[in-house]
Scaffold this motif. Structure first.
Motif, mmCIF file in Angstrom:
data_model
loop_
_atom_site.group_PDB
_atom_site.id
_atom_site.type_symbol
_atom_site.label_atom_id
_atom_site.label_comp_id
_atom_site.label_asym_id
_atom_site.label_seq_id
_atom_site.Cartn_x
_atom_site.Cartn_y
_atom_site.Cartn_z
ATOM 1 N N THR A 200 0.780 -1.558 0.047
ATOM 2 C CA THR A 200 0.172 0.101 -0.136
ATOM 3 C C THR A 200 0.345 1.294 -0.550
ATOM 4 O O THR A 200 2.291 1.252 0.355
ATOM 5 C CB THR A 200 -0.930 0.430 0.918
ATOM 6 O OG1 THR A 200 -0.032 0.634 2.504
ATOM 7 C CG2 THR A 200 -2.028 -1.276 1.051
ATOM 8 N N PRO A 201 -0.257 2.331 -0.279
ATOM 9 C CA PRO A 201 1.396 3.874 -0.153
ATOM 10 C C PRO A 201 2.039 3.746 1.168
ATOM 11 O O PRO A 201 3.086 4.279 0.978
ATOM 12 C CB PRO A 201 0.468 5.345 -0.599
ATOM 13 C CG PRO A 201 -0.717 4.213 -1.477
ATOM 14 C CD PRO A 201 -0.762 2.920 -0.402
ATOM 15 N N ALA A 202 1.620 3.479 2.231
ATOM 16 C CA ALA A 202 1.731 3.805 3.308
ATOM 17 C C ALA A 202 2.866 2.675 3.869
ATOM 18 O O ALA A 202 4.191 3.151 4.132
ATOM 19 C CB ALA A 202 0.493 3.520 4.831
ATOM 20 N N MET A 203 2.899 1.521 2.972
ATOM 21 C CA MET A 203 4.293 0.914 3.565
ATOM 22 C C MET A 203 5.107 0.975 2.167
ATOM 23 O O MET A 203 5.838 1.057 3.227
ATOM 24 C CB MET A 203 3.379 -0.937 2.686
ATOM 25 C CG MET A 203 2.860 -2.008 3.658
ATOM 26 S SD MET A 203 1.446 -2.901 2.644
ATOM 27 C CE MET A 203 0.382 -3.878 3.897
ATOM 28 N N ARG A 204 4.865 1.483 1.507
ATOM 29 C CA ARG A 204 5.939 2.178 0.469
ATOM 30 C C ARG A 204 6.333 2.971 1.341
ATOM 31 O O ARG A 204 7.621 4.113 1.033
ATOM 32 C CB ARG A 204 5.388 2.733 -1.012
ATOM 33 C CG ARG A 204 6.625 2.904 -2.122
ATOM 34 C CD ARG A 204 6.012 3.435 -3.208
ATOM 35 N NE ARG A 204 6.601 3.453 -3.971
ATOM 36 C CZ ARG A 204 6.824 4.382 -4.881
ATOM 37 N NH1 ARG A 204 6.192 6.190 -3.598
ATOM 38 N NH2 ARG A 204 8.147 5.216 -5.138
ATOM 39 N N GLU A 205 5.631 4.505 1.265
ATOM 40 C CA GLU A 205 6.433 5.302 2.804
ATOM 41 C C GLU A 205 7.168 5.389 3.079
ATOM 42 O O GLU A 205 8.142 5.799 3.510
ATOM 43 C CB GLU A 205 4.787 6.408 2.216
ATOM 44 C CG GLU A 205 5.188 7.673 2.881
ATOM 45 C CD GLU A 205 6.610 8.490 1.941
ATOM 46 O OE1 GLU A 205 6.919 9.357 2.350
ATOM 47 O OE2 GLU A 205 6.016 8.196 1.077
ATOM 48 N N LEU A 206 7.321 4.071 4.150
ATOM 49 C CA LEU A 206 7.593 3.671 5.160
ATOM 50 C C LEU A 206 9.135 2.896 4.649
ATOM 51 O O LEU A 206 9.948 3.765 5.364
ATOM 52 C CB LEU A 206 7.212 2.694 5.756
ATOM 53 C CG LEU A 206 7.983 1.893 7.490
ATOM 54 C CD1 LEU A 206 7.846 3.071 8.725
ATOM 55 C CD2 LEU A 206 7.713 1.105 7.842
ATOM 56 N N LEU A 320 1.608 -1.806 10.597
ATOM 57 C CA LEU A 320 1.294 -2.551 9.913
ATOM 58 C C LEU A 320 -0.110 -3.015 10.907
ATOM 59 O O LEU A 320 -1.013 -4.018 9.734
ATOM 60 C CB LEU A 320 2.245 -4.263 9.479
ATOM 61 C CG LEU A 320 3.221 -4.586 8.642
ATOM 62 C CD1 LEU A 320 4.244 -5.470 9.496
ATOM 63 C CD2 LEU A 320 2.679 -3.968 7.252
ATOM 64 N N ASP A 321 -0.382 -2.735 11.791
ATOM 65 C CA ASP A 321 -0.510 -3.775 12.723
ATOM 66 C C ASP A 321 -2.183 -2.306 12.132
ATOM 67 O O ASP A 321 -3.959 -2.619 12.302
ATOM 68 C CB ASP A 321 -0.675 -3.142 14.288
ATOM 69 C CG ASP A 321 0.334 -3.836 15.226
ATOM 70 O OD1 ASP A 321 0.112 -4.333 14.592
ATOM 71 O OD2 ASP A 321 0.587 -3.166 16.299
ATOM 72 N N ARG A 322 -2.228 -1.021 11.966
ATOM 73 C CA ARG A 322 -2.601 -0.152 11.232
ATOM 74 C C ARG A 322 -3.362 -0.574 9.957
ATOM 75 O O ARG A 322 -4.282 -0.578 9.634
ATOM 76 C CB ARG A 322 -2.121 0.981 10.784
ATOM 77 C CG ARG A 322 -1.992 2.056 12.074
ATOM 78 C CD ARG A 322 -1.318 3.614 11.800
ATOM 79 N NE ARG A 322 -0.654 4.008 11.359
ATOM 80 C CZ ARG A 322 0.690 3.685 12.275
ATOM 81 N NH1 ARG A 322 0.753 3.358 12.744
ATOM 82 N NH2 ARG A 322 2.047 4.403 10.949
#
Length: 325
Positions: A200-206, A320-322
Motif C-alpha cells: 500500500t502507499p503507507a507501506m511504500r512510504e515507510l 502493519l497493525d494499522r
C-alpha cells in the motif's frame, strides 16, 4: 533448515525485491547462484540488473550466469509498462565491480544439479526457458533437482491476456516442457496468491522514511510500478509477485498449498494459460505440482519488512497493525 537455492530471474522490479529479501535471509537460504533469462527486458539488461542488485546489497560472493536470450519457438515481445525500459523502473543503475561467469547458465544448472543431486531448489522468477533447456540437455536434470518453486501462472485469470500470466505467456513452450519433465516437486505461486500481497502507499512510504540504501532503492524502483497499477486498474499500491516466493521460502506458512495437475496451453488465443485441475476434485489425474491457493498477507509483510529492516521493528509493527486492522 538451510535451503540451498539457485534463483533463475529476469530482473524486473519485483525480481530485484525478491533477490534482496532472499539475500537478507542468510540464516534460512543459501543462494548458490543467480541465473538470468530473457523476460521483463532483454538478457543483457536483466543480467546487468542482477549484478547491480547484488552489488547494492553487498552479495558480491554470489555468482551470476547469463542464460537464454530468447524464448523457445516464439518471437520476443517486451513491454515496459510496469518495469520501465531498464527493467528497474528507470533508475538506470549499472554494475561497477561484478561480472558474469563465463559458463552459460544452462550448463551451470545441469552441472550443479548433477554434482549435488537432491540438494538444490531451483527458484524460477521469470520465464522457464533456462529450466526447459536444462531438461533438454540432460534427461536426468529434473530428477537431480530437489524441487522447483515457480512464480507464474494462475488458476483464474491472467495479466497478459484474460487467461495468461506473464512468465508463462512469454515462453509457454518452456513452461509446458518443465511441467511435464517429472520434477520431484513443483510449487506454483500464481496470480491467485500474489494478488493478495499489495504494498500500500503507507507501506511504500515507510521504506522511504527508513532511509537505508536498500529501502530507498525499493521505494524508487516501485514508483513506476505503482503508477501503472493506478493508471490501468485504479489500484493504489503494487503487487509483490516475486517477493512472495522469497517470503514463502523463508516462512512456508505464508502460503496454503493444494495438489494439482497443471497443463500449459502453448498456442492460440489461450497461449500461456495454466489449466489447473485440483486433484481433490479431479482424482483421476495425477498431481504434478502444488499450487498456492491462499496467502497470509500479514505474515508475508512481517517477513518482508522485519527480515530486511529488523532495527525498525517498532515502526514496522505499528504500520502493519494499522494496515491489517
Amino acid at each position: 533448515m538451510m535451503e540451498r537455492i539457485i534463483i533463475d530471474t529476469d530482473p524486473g522490479v519485483d525480481d530485484a525485491m525478491a533477490i534482496l529479501l532472499a539475500v537478507k535471509a542468510a540464516d534460512r537460504l543459501k543462494i548458490e547462484a543467480l541465473t538470468t533469462v530473457d523476460g521483463n527486458v532483454g538478457i543483457r539488461q536483466v543480467t546487468d540488473n542482477a549484478l547491480s542488485v547484488l552489488e547494492l546489497c553487498g552479495a558480491d560472493h554470489i555468482p551470476v550466469y547469463r542464460g537464454a536470450d530468447h524464448p523457445l519457438g516464439k518471437d520476443v515481445a517486451y513491454s515496459d509498462d510496469f518495469h520501465g525500459s531498464d527493467g528497474l523502473g528507470g533508475v538506470n543503475i549499472r554494475p561497477e565491480r561484478l561480472k558474469t561467469m563465463e559458463e552459460p547458465a544452462v550448463d551451470y544448472l545441469v552441472r550443479a544439479a548433477a554434482e549435488h543431486p537432491g540438494e538444490l531448489t531451483l527458484v524460477l522468477l521469470g520465464p522457464m526457458t533456462n529450466a526447459a533447456l536444462a531438461v533438454r540437455k540432460d534427461p536426468g536434470f529434473a530428477k537431480n533437482i530437489r524441487r522447483l518453486v515457480v512464480m507464474g501462472g494462475a488458476e483464474h485469470g491472467g495479466n497478459m491476456s484474460p487467461v495468461a500470466e506473464f512468465n508463462f505467456f512469454h515462453d509457454p513452450q518452456a513452461a509446458s516442457e518443465v511441467f511435464q519433465a517429472g520434477f520431484k516437486e513443483i510449487v506454483m505461486v500464481g496470480l491467485d496468491a500474489t494478488g493478495k500481497v499489495y504494498m500500500t502507499p503507507a507501506m511504500r512510504e515507510l521504506l522511504y522514511l527508513i532511509g537505508t540504501p536498500i529501502s530507498r532503492f525499493i521505494h524508487k524502483i516501485t514508483r513506476r510500478y505503482t503508477d501503472r497499477r493506478w493508471e490501468i486498474n485504479r489500484v493504489m499500491g503494487c503487487q509483490l509477485c516475486d517477493p512472495l516466493v522469497a517470503g514463502y521460502l523463508i516462512d512456508p506458512g505464508i502460503l496454503t498449498l493444494e495438489d494439482a495437475h497443471v497443463e500449459i496451453e502453448t498456442q492460440g488465443r489461450c497461449e500461456g494459460m495454466s489449466v489447473v485441475y485440483r486433484t481433490k476434485r479431479y482424482p483421476e489425474l495425477q498431481a504434478n505440482c502444488k499450487i498456492a491457493v491462499d496467502t497470509d498477507s500479514r505474515r508475508f509483510f512481517d517477513v518482508f519488512y522485519l527480515t530486511q529492516f529488523p532495527e525498525y521493528r517498532t515502526e514496522i509493527n505499528a504500520m502493519l497493525d494499522r494496515e491489517f486492522r
